[in-house]
Scaffold this motif. Sequence first.
Motif, short mmCIF file in Angstrom:
data_model
loop_
_atom_site.label_atom_id
_atom_site.label_comp_id
_atom_site.label_asym_id
_atom_site.label_seq_id
_atom_site.Cartn_x
_atom_site.Cartn_y
_atom_site.Cartn_z
N GLY A 77 -6.22 7.05 -4.61
CA GLY A 77 -7.34 6.15 -4.31
C GLY A 77 -7.49 5.87 -2.82
N ASN A 264 -5.68 0.82 -1.04
CA ASN A 264 -6.94 0.60 -1.76
C ASN A 264 -6.82 -0.36 -2.94
OD1 ASN A 264 -5.53 2.72 -3.35
ND2 ASN A 264 -7.32 2.52 -4.66
N SER A 265 -5.60 -0.86 -3.22
CA SER A 265 -5.47 -1.66 -4.44
C SER A 265 -4.39 -2.73 -4.28
CB SER A 265 -5.11 -0.75 -5.62
OG SER A 265 -3.72 -0.45 -5.58
N ASP A 266 -4.26 -3.54 -5.34
CA ASP A 266 -3.24 -4.59 -5.32
C ASP A 266 -1.83 -4.01 -5.18
OD1 ASP A 266 -5.27 -6.36 -5.53
OD2 ASP A 266 -4.74 -7.14 -7.51
N HIS A 288 -12.57 0.74 -0.19
CA HIS A 288 -13.25 0.08 -1.31
C HIS A 288 -14.08 1.13 -2.08
CE1 HIS A 288 -15.47 -2.66 -3.70
NE2 HIS A 288 -16.45 -2.95 -2.86
N ASP A 299 -13.19 -0.51 -8.34
CA ASP A 299 -11.91 -1.13 -8.00
C ASP A 299 -11.78 -2.62 -8.28
OD1 ASP A 299 -13.50 -1.82 -5.85
OD2 ASP A 299 -12.44 -0.52 -4.41
N ARG A 300 -12.92 -3.36 -8.24
CA ARG A 300 -12.78 -4.81 -8.42
C ARG A 300 -12.38 -5.17 -9.84
NH1 ARG A 300 -11.74 -8.30 -5.55
NH2 ARG A 300 -13.44 -9.81 -5.60
N GLY A 305 -6.13 1.16 -10.11
CA GLY A 305 -6.62 0.86 -8.77
C GLY A 305 -7.32 -0.49 -8.65
N THR A 306 -6.84 -1.49 -9.37
CA THR A 306 -7.42 -2.83 -9.28
C THR A 306 -7.33 -3.38 -7.86
OG1 THR A 306 -6.50 -3.22 -11.46
CG2 THR A 306 -7.37 -5.15 -10.30
N LEU A 307 -8.44 -3.91 -7.37
CA LEU A 307 -8.46 -4.50 -6.03
C LEU A 307 -8.92 -5.94 -6.18
CD1 LEU A 307 -8.30 -4.20 -2.95
CD2 LEU A 307 -10.64 -3.32 -2.97
N ASP A 308 -7.95 -6.82 -6.41
CA ASP A 308 -8.28 -8.21 -6.71
C ASP A 308 -7.59 -9.12 -5.68
OD1 ASP A 308 -9.04 -10.54 -7.98
OD2 ASP A 308 -7.39 -10.49 -9.43
N TRP A 311 -8.00 -7.85 -2.18
CA TRP A 311 -9.37 -8.11 -1.68
C TRP A 311 -9.46 -9.52 -1.12
CZ3 TRP A 311 -13.95 -5.36 -1.20
CH2 TRP A 311 -15.10 -6.12 -0.95
#
Lengths: 336, 336
Positions: A77, A264-266, A288, A299-300, A305-308, A311
């Motif tokens: 990612g 790119n992620s948590d 992102h 991603d959100r 690839g969670t981006l929480d 972010w």
Amino acid sequence: MTSNWTRRAFGVATVALIAIAGCAGPGAKAPAGDPLPSWRDGPAKAAITDFVADVSREGSKSFVPKEERIAVFDNDGTLWAEQPLYFQFVFMLERVKAAAPRHPEWNDNPAYKALAAGDHAAAFANQKALFEVLLAADAGASVDEYDQLIRAWLAQARHPKTQRLYTEMVYQPQLELLNFLRSRGFKTFIVSGGSHEFMRPWSEAVYGIPPEQVVGSFTPLKFEPAGGQLKLVRQPGMEMNDGPTKPVGIYRQIGRRPILAVGNSDGDLQMLQFTTQGPGRRLAVIVHHDDAEREFAYDRKSHIGTLDKAWDEAVAKGWTLVSMKNDWTQIYPPVK
Amino acid sequence: MTSNWTRRAFGVATVALIAIAGCAGPGAKAPAGDPLPSWRDGPAKAAITDFVADVSREGSKSFVPKEERIAVFDNDGTLWAEQPLYFQFVFMLERVKAAAPRHPEWNDNPAYKALAAGDHAAAFANQKALFEVLLAADAGASVDEYDQLIRAWLAQARHPKTQRLYTEMVYQPQLELLNFLRSRGFKTFIVSGGSHEFMRPWSEAVYGIPPEQVVGSFTPLKFEPAGGQLKLVRQPGMEMNDGPTKPVGIYRQIGRRPILAVGNSDGDLQMLQFTTQGPGRRLAVIVHHDDAEREFAYDRKSHIGTLDKAWDEAVAKGWTLVSMKNDWTQIYPPVK
């Protein structure tokens, strides 16, 4: 078979790899003008080029000696795609299928049963059971045998959406960024949740990142007699390099605090925190995934690839957010 | 305290280190003539120079591409002395002394009781109890705090026999060999039973080996809140990099099979086997401690640095044996 993972660097899968690397890959000189031609002018590109200029210019207040210009990149990612499923998992699921006849006991494993029924979501819902199967599939193989399996798979497997080889699913702007950093004296490292063994067969040809600069999750090994030789034999299990263990992996394998981290992620949050906590000039960058047309927008809210949290922290701390849609003029390199 | 092991590379202890490194240390050019002036002409020197010429000369039948010229060196007894006690142990015993008031429970530990009574032999006879104490002494410290303790100790502690700083107990001929190899395109690594954290503060200044090329035993770490920051905090325990786990450490951190390995004891046997098992030209070198006058003569029967099985295998397989007495014209570098 003569056993040696050193000498296979130019083996079967590498022909295809070299082809794409030729475009902006390792060793290629940055164009005389813009070193980042696939990056659109804007705040993200400016943050990166300003940072690099600041730390690499002799006499600059933020000057960092060459040997301390350590840049770390997540892989899935960040340097290549990760949808609809981490590419290493696609490989590992094939290996599970191949190993199943030797493992009748898997018929009682709920994740295996879900996989066999084609229900990936249910399999992933039971991660403990899933990993038991994934990690048992090639336990007992030597690292050389496993290396050959990876190379053979990468040489022919294709992505379901793009029909590209997986090693052609790397991001052109990131190939340029890696080259640009190295041209300014940076040493570039991968720090990934993927395993060393899955990335090293192609990281040098594709990214210009040699095996010794790849930090990943680690399959336990024993050096023991196997087939009349001493071999490194894979054991069941995996020491994960993800989230809070990424700084540990960095300390263990690099031994210096990076000044630039890209994720790119948590799963990259702690690596970004660790990098930015050091004194002096630091840069944290998050890619992102907002480009449904050319790549994937997910991603959100995604199980991959969670981006929480990362972010939120990026927004709070002014980290650099890269919009794939707006900041990149091109996603993948041309296939030759 | 601003916390960063990156930026301390030129901290307190390094002044003394630089002084000796100046002589044949990193960056120094090999003399126009002999690149190994402290090596006496003979079979050991010839084996090394022939090997290096063979693998680095374009067109040679044994040519090895630059990126695969990986050389690994044990540290204790190979690059620096290890008698009368591994230097890291000397440091750790001091740390045990400093920590004892916080550990009343040690009064029931047989190894601690032996240490307190000045009976090192008895303490070492109970290794399990001894390690329990050694590894607990600075558990809970951050890696930065521990790094400072190491630097402060190295800046003033002196060897009981020579009165040199410990970092001045390195072998001049090996400094020349490291430089020579790098001048021929080799990448040089340490692969030691000592810990990463104990070697990295000085490996670059003294040996020209940067932190990311040091492979050692590993203290478990957690990235966790400590004193209002996220820190890498040391946990009790040690993942050993010795004997059969040296090839595992090499695979994990380097990811290529070395073509040259240098050791001095049975703890290096598997690293030497692993290196020589690869195809093509390989070289295994063992330093033999037979110089009671200028250094120590001990290795064939010693509780530290035993050279027994590795000696037999070296003789059987024609590995290169280096006599410190006969092959080296000088042991330590001059102190400036």
